[in-house]
Design an enzyme around this catalytic site. Structure first.
Site, PDB file in Angstrom:
ATOM      1  N   GLU A   1      -5.767   3.666   5.864  1.00 59.93           N
ATOM      2  CA  GLU A   1      -5.575   3.439   4.441  1.00 59.93           C
ATOM      3  C   GLU A   1      -6.295   4.513   3.629  1.00 59.93           C
ATOM      4  OE1 GLU A   1      -6.393  -0.260   1.397  1.00 59.93           O
ATOM      5  OE2 GLU A   1      -5.518  -0.687   3.354  1.00 59.93           O
TER       6      GLU A   1
ATOM      7  N   ARG B   1       0.807  -1.223   0.000  1.00 59.94           N
ATOM      8  CA  ARG B   1       0.000   0.000   0.000  1.00 59.94           C
ATOM      9  C   ARG B   1       0.839   1.271   0.000  1.00 59.94           C
ATOM     10  NH1 ARG B   1      -2.214  -3.660  -1.375  1.00 59.94           N
ATOM     11  NH2 ARG B   1      -4.173  -4.576  -0.651  1.00 59.94           N
TER      12      ARG B   1
ATOM     13  N   SER C   1     -11.358  -0.589   2.422  1.00 59.31           N
ATOM     14  CA  SER C   1     -10.743  -0.804   3.731  1.00 59.31           C
ATOM     15  C   SER C   1     -10.300   0.530   4.322  1.00 59.31           C
ATOM     16  CB  SER C   1      -9.527  -1.733   3.605  1.00 59.31           C
ATOM     17  OG  SER C   1      -9.935  -3.020   3.194  1.00 59.31           O
TER      18      SER C   1
END
Length: 313
Positions: A295, A176, A225
């Site tokens: 996130e 990520r 998410s």
């Protein structure tokens, strides 16, 4: 939020007071002072060179990982999704093909372009909303695939409007995140994909979509998410351990179906969603001792906050 746009020589029309709730997947957030969606790289480069440093900038992309505050953004929101969306072949041989896509293209559009042309490797993108620029910056992934698996090179624009092409190793793509400078914008990328039967590709995409439908609360707006998985943990499991599955503040709710998805059940305010995020971080830390990392980005009136302190109000 009135006022003239600071750059007058652009070919692209600039919108004033555009409601950002209409441009993010959470369907929350107030207006931007200006919304700029460049139609070509020349306009993007001119904007980068000439933009006053004292006026805030929000890189909106596809709006799939942002919580925009209720008062909006007192600066310019920039999205490449209105103009820089081209996807095309570059070269091919008997085994592989290389395609190029601009950063404003939809992630799912790339997956379906590949499928129609019998190219495998991008199937994991079929259920990931947002733009390719954001997916590249975040090294987006799902169902065992990630962007670094298919990226050959990416082209980025620096603050002076100059273009730089980096290979996948130079991008430093990891979970990520990438190592690309934060003030460089992804403008396009080339992807290496494998030749395969289009029907076999379609079936793999259907399997991924079924998994997504079964696991995720698709009936309500969300940003995917909310928290990254900490090393050795699943964020959803930590939230469950903290007893927060299904917890709501106003119309903002931690999903009963997947507790790392926070949903807008209809008319939720961004302030309620922010309060729910802060509560979750504090409760998980108190119960499990684990710090959760966002996130998603939190958009305040004048800036984007990517990781507020745990004691944030």
């Amino acid at each position: 939020m009135s006022g003239a746009f600071p750059i007058a020589s652009l070919q692209t029309q600039v919108a004033s007071g555009a409601l950002l709730a209409d441009r993010c997947t959470w369907r929350m957030g107030g207006p931007a002072k200006w919304l700029f969606s460049p139609q070509n790289l020349d306009d993007l480069a001119l904007w980068r060179r000439a933009w006053p440093s004292d006026i805030p900038v929000l890189l909106l992309g596809g709006g799939s990982n942002l919580l925009i505050n209720d008062d909006g953004f007192d600066g310019v929101a920039v999205t490449l999704c209105g103009g820089l969306q081209r996807i095309s072949f570059i070269c091919a041989d008997d085994q592989d093909a290389r395609i190029e896509a601009e950063a404003g293209a939809d992630t799912r559009a790339l997956a379906h372009f590949a499928r129609r042309n019998g190219l495998s490797g991008a199937e994991f993108l079929c259920g990931i909303p947002g733009s390719l620029g954001g997916a590249l910056r975040m090294n987006a992934g799902a169902y065992g695939g990630q962007m670094r698996d298919i990226v050959a090179t990416a082209t980025l624009m620096d603050p002076d409007g100059a273009l730089h092409t980096l290979d996948v190793d130079a991008l430093g793509m990891r979970y990520r995140a990438t190592s690309a400078p934060k003030d460089w914008l992804f403008v396009s990328a080339q992807f290496t994909l494998r030749r395969d039967d289009p029907e076999a590709i379609r079936q793999r995409m259907r399997v991924n979509n079924r998994k997504r439908t079964n696991a995720q609360p698709l009936a309500f707006p969300s940003a995917g998410s909310v928290f990254r998985n900490p090393p050795g943990h699943s964020a959803w499991r930590l939230i469950d351990q903290a007893g927060l599955r299904g917890h709501a503040i106003g119309a903002a709710q931690i999903s009963e179906k997947h507790s790392n998805f926070f949903v807008n059940r209809g008319g939720a305010r961004a302030s309620d969603m922010r309060a729910l995020i802060d509560l979750t971080r504090h409760q998980v830390k108190s119960v499990t001792g684990v710090d959760l990392t966002l996130e998603v980005g939190l958009v305040e009136r004048h800036r984007l906050v990517t990781e507020p302190p745990l004691d944030a109000d």
